[in-house]
Design an enzyme around this catalytic site. Structure first.
Site, PDB file in Angstrom:
ATOM      1  N   TYR A 231      79.482   7.806  56.188  1.00 15.86           N
ATOM      2  CA  TYR A 231      79.862   8.623  55.039  1.00 15.86           C
ATOM      3  C   TYR A 231      79.864  10.109  55.405  1.00 15.86           C
ATOM      4  O   TYR A 231      78.819  10.700  55.683  1.00 15.86           O
ATOM      5  CB  TYR A 231      78.920   8.384  53.866  1.00 15.86           C
TER       6      TYR A 231
ATOM      7  N   HIS B 188      77.654  -2.623  58.727  1.00 15.05           N
ATOM      8  CA  HIS B 188      78.575  -1.975  57.793  1.00 15.05           C
ATOM      9  C   HIS B 188      80.002  -2.504  57.934  1.00 15.05           C
ATOM     10  O   HIS B 188      80.548  -2.561  59.037  1.00 15.05           O
ATOM     11  CB  HIS B 188      78.569  -0.471  58.059  1.00 15.05           C
TER      12      HIS B 188
END
Length: 310
Positions: free
Chosen positions: A56, A123
């Site tokens: 992110y 992820h």
């Protein structure tokens, strides 16, 4: 704030939890001091679960979150971060090797100013070779669990069938939680089709993106949103319908996302403390189920329409 057990992890997590992707400027630019205050506000409002990733903002979200966490007692929150997806200088990179996964955990702890991770996730496994995830990445994280570096191991993905496949191909009990996004929202409840499987395997379920990455908002979607045009238009019509009813679609979407008791936590993301308070207020108010039916009727044949990640 209500709290739910996350599978067999022993963690009791707030039904509305804090996703820190916004702290990386993923959706729009942020003010760092305001973003840090948003984290403080979430904790003050009773939220006790925070999720982040090195991906992110290409490490920015973890860095900003770490500045907040150094001033928050460690027993006030559980923290989840991820391995496998990264980036630098605006370029996305992926590496699901065991060595990179282990190194990434320690790098994340440095950025986050912590010495222990409650949940470590692989992820967005759809970008990986699922067999590598099952045979290399997950076992590497399980080793860190044995060493006491992390407490629990999870996997995340947009596509729930990928989560199921990996769970079926690892040692039972290795994966303790799953994080799926955009599939328990006003326009899409695909996640419910997998809850029996997850529960049978003692796996806690985390839902993310109650606004379906902006589909269910009066602001509308960001330019990069991968949803097909008919779905975008249907959700925009639903947003206008809610506005006409004097009931923001954001409020209804968040209320709906936390309404299923079989889902332990729903992650929302905001770098604005005012918006954090507003989301908490949403879940503390009763949901209008008649309006839910009306909004889903507006969305019509676009209910459950899927898209690929990017």
């Amino acid at each position: 704030m209500k709290f739910n057990k996350l599978g067999n992890t022993g963690l009791s997590v707030s039904e509305l939890s804090f996703g820190a992707s916004s702290l990386g400027g993923v959706f729009h630019s942020i003010k760092e001091n305001e973003a840090i205050e948003a984290v403080f506000t979430a904790i003050d409002c009773g939220i006790n679960f925070i999720d982040v990733s090195p991906y992110y903002g290409h490490y920015k979200a973890e860095t900003v979150l770490g500045k907040a966490l150094k001033d928050i007692p460690r027993d006030k929150y559980y923290l989840s971060t991820k391995v496998g997806r990264y980036g630098k200088d605006g370029v996305n990179t992926w590496d699901y090797s065991a060595a990179r996964a282990k190194a990434s955990v320690y790098e994340s702890m440095d950025r986050l100013n912590i010495d222990h991770i409650d949940i470590i996730n692989v992820h967005d496994i759809e970008f990986a070779d699922l067999r590598q995830v099952a045979e290399e990445t997950v076992p590497a994280l399980a080793e860190l669990k044995k060493e006491g570096v992390v407490s629990h191991v999870g996997i995340t993905d947009l596509q729930p069938e990928n989560l199921k496949w990996v769970i079926e191909h690892v040692e039972p009990g290795t994966i303790e939680s799953v994080l799926n996004f955009c599939h328990y929202s006003l326009n899409d409840t695909l996640l419910t089709e997998y809850l029996d499987f997850f529960e049978a395997n003692n796996i806690g379920v985390i839902n993310a993106s109650p606004l379906s990455m902006g589909l269910l908002s009066s602001r509308g979607i960001p330019d990069w949103h991968p949803a097909p045009k008919p779905l975008v238009e249907a959700c925009a019509a639903a947003a206008r319908y809610c506005t006409d009813k004097g009931y923001p679609i954001e409020k209804l979407a968040v209320q709906f996302a936390v309404s299923n008791p079989r889902i332990a936590a729903t992650l929302f993301s905001s770098a604005n403390p005012v918006n954090v308070k507003k989301n908490v207020e949403f879940v503390e108010s009763p949901i209008d189920w008649e309006l839910v039916k009306e909004v889903q009727a507006v969305i019509g044949d676009q209910m459950g329409v899927r898209w690929n990640n990017s």
